[in-house]
Design an enzyme around this catalytic site. Structure first.
Site, PDB file in Angstrom:
ATOM      1  N   SER A   1     -91.589   1.635 -78.572  1.00  0.00           N
ATOM      2  CA  SER A   1     -92.414   2.831 -78.687  1.00  0.00           C
ATOM      3  C   SER A   1     -93.500   2.739 -77.633  1.00  0.00           C
ATOM      4  O   SER A   1     -93.773   1.651 -77.106  1.00  0.00           O
ATOM      5  CB  SER A   1     -93.037   2.883 -80.087  1.00  0.00           C
ATOM      6  OG  SER A   1     -94.094   3.811 -80.162  1.00  0.00           O
TER       7      SER A   1
ATOM      8  N   TYR B   1     -97.438  -1.133 -87.462  1.00  0.00           N
ATOM      9  CA  TYR B   1     -96.456  -0.569 -86.528  1.00  0.00           C
ATOM     10  C   TYR B   1     -96.732  -1.041 -85.103  1.00  0.00           C
ATOM     11  O   TYR B   1     -95.825  -1.479 -84.388  1.00  0.00           O
ATOM     12  CB  TYR B   1     -96.510   0.960 -86.607  1.00  0.00           C
ATOM     13  CG  TYR B   1     -95.417   1.676 -85.866  1.00  0.00           C
ATOM     14  CD1 TYR B   1     -94.213   1.980 -86.500  1.00  0.00           C
ATOM     15  CD2 TYR B   1     -95.582   2.088 -84.547  1.00  0.00           C
ATOM     16  CE1 TYR B   1     -93.206   2.670 -85.838  1.00  0.00           C
ATOM     17  CE2 TYR B   1     -94.588   2.764 -83.871  1.00  0.00           C
ATOM     18  CZ  TYR B   1     -93.402   3.054 -84.522  1.00  0.00           C
ATOM     19  OH  TYR B   1     -92.409   3.727 -83.849  1.00  0.00           O
TER      20      TYR B   1
END
Length: 250
Positions: free
Chosen positions: A132, A145
């Site tokens: 990401s 995350y």
């Protein structure tokens, strides 16, 4: 890249029943790969596997003891499965933090570990990690995350260094916000922690750093996955490919 360039290759895609994973499974299958759709959603995995003429693998990636004993015979491993939890650090439940780290860092390690012997024996392998922009940048309220994705970047680079002499490449793809159920589910949580209406989250939170003001489409990610899986990308390893609309250019 055109035509069925992945004939004879077997690809395992985690989180493959929906979102980015499903788009990757479809693109790899369209290029000739035999697909294993790995997902905790047994029915969803079976439905997509039937559509693609592949195999469904109902697997709980949080069951790390089972993964530790696994042997995986695939040529292409797409580590895509992921979840999200949004909360300030002082309110972040430790169990939720551990769950994200387990699913998005420990499980990919165990799957790579299970796949490398087969890849090494055949002199070919592609490990593709769906990271990401948060593997390169941080955002508030996403401590687990961001930590998991930063760790995945390191794992991918170590895999690249160890796998190079065996014909195995390892790379990360770093999209911004992708049009998936995972992102759609974040809207209410983002609105809550930022104190704004849900209708304003895209413009005021998710896309503020992007030069291109739209979500990434899953099919755009899948096309890059398919290229990295191909013979054409044999010298591409240890890299992180941003697909974030210019977010990380800042």
């Amino acid at each position: 890249m055109s035509g069925k360039t992945l004939n004879g290759r077997k690809a395992v895609v985690t989180g493959g029943a929906s979102g980015i994973g499903a788009a990757c499974a479809r693109e790899l299958a369209a290029r000739g790969a035999k697909i294993v759709v790995a997902d905790v959603d047994e029915a969803g995995a079976a439905a997509l596997a039937d559509e693609l003429g592949g195999t469904a693998w109902a697997v709980d990636l949080l069951d790390v003891d089972a993964l530790a004993a696994l042997s995986l015979d695939c040529d292409i491993l797409v580590n895509n499965a992921g979840i999200q939890h949004i909360s300030p650090i002082e309110d972040f439940e430790p169990a939720a933090f551990r769950r994200i780290l387990t699913l998005m860092l420990e499980a990919p390690f165990l799957l790579v570990r299970a796949a490398l012997p087969h890849m090494y024996a055949n002199g070919f392998g592609r490990v593709i990690n769906l990271s990401s922009v948060h593997g390169l940048r941080a955002s508030p309220f996403k401590s687990a995350y961001v930590s998991a994705k930063h760790g995945l970047e390191g794992l991918s680079k170590v895999t690249a260094l160890e796998g190079g002499e065996h014909g195995v490449t390892s790379n990360c793809i770093n999209p911004g916000y992708v049009r998936t159920p995972l992102v759609e589910k974040q809207l209410a949580d983002q609105a809550r922690v930022h104190g704004i209406p849900e209708s304003e989250v895209l413009a005021k939170v998710m896309l503020t750093e992007s030069a291109i003001k739209r979500l990434v489409e899953p099919e755009e990610v899948a096309f890059l996955v398919a290229w990295l899986a191909s013979d054409d990308a044999g010298m591409v390893t240890g890299a992180s490919y941003t697909m974030d609309g210019g977010w990380s250019a800042r």
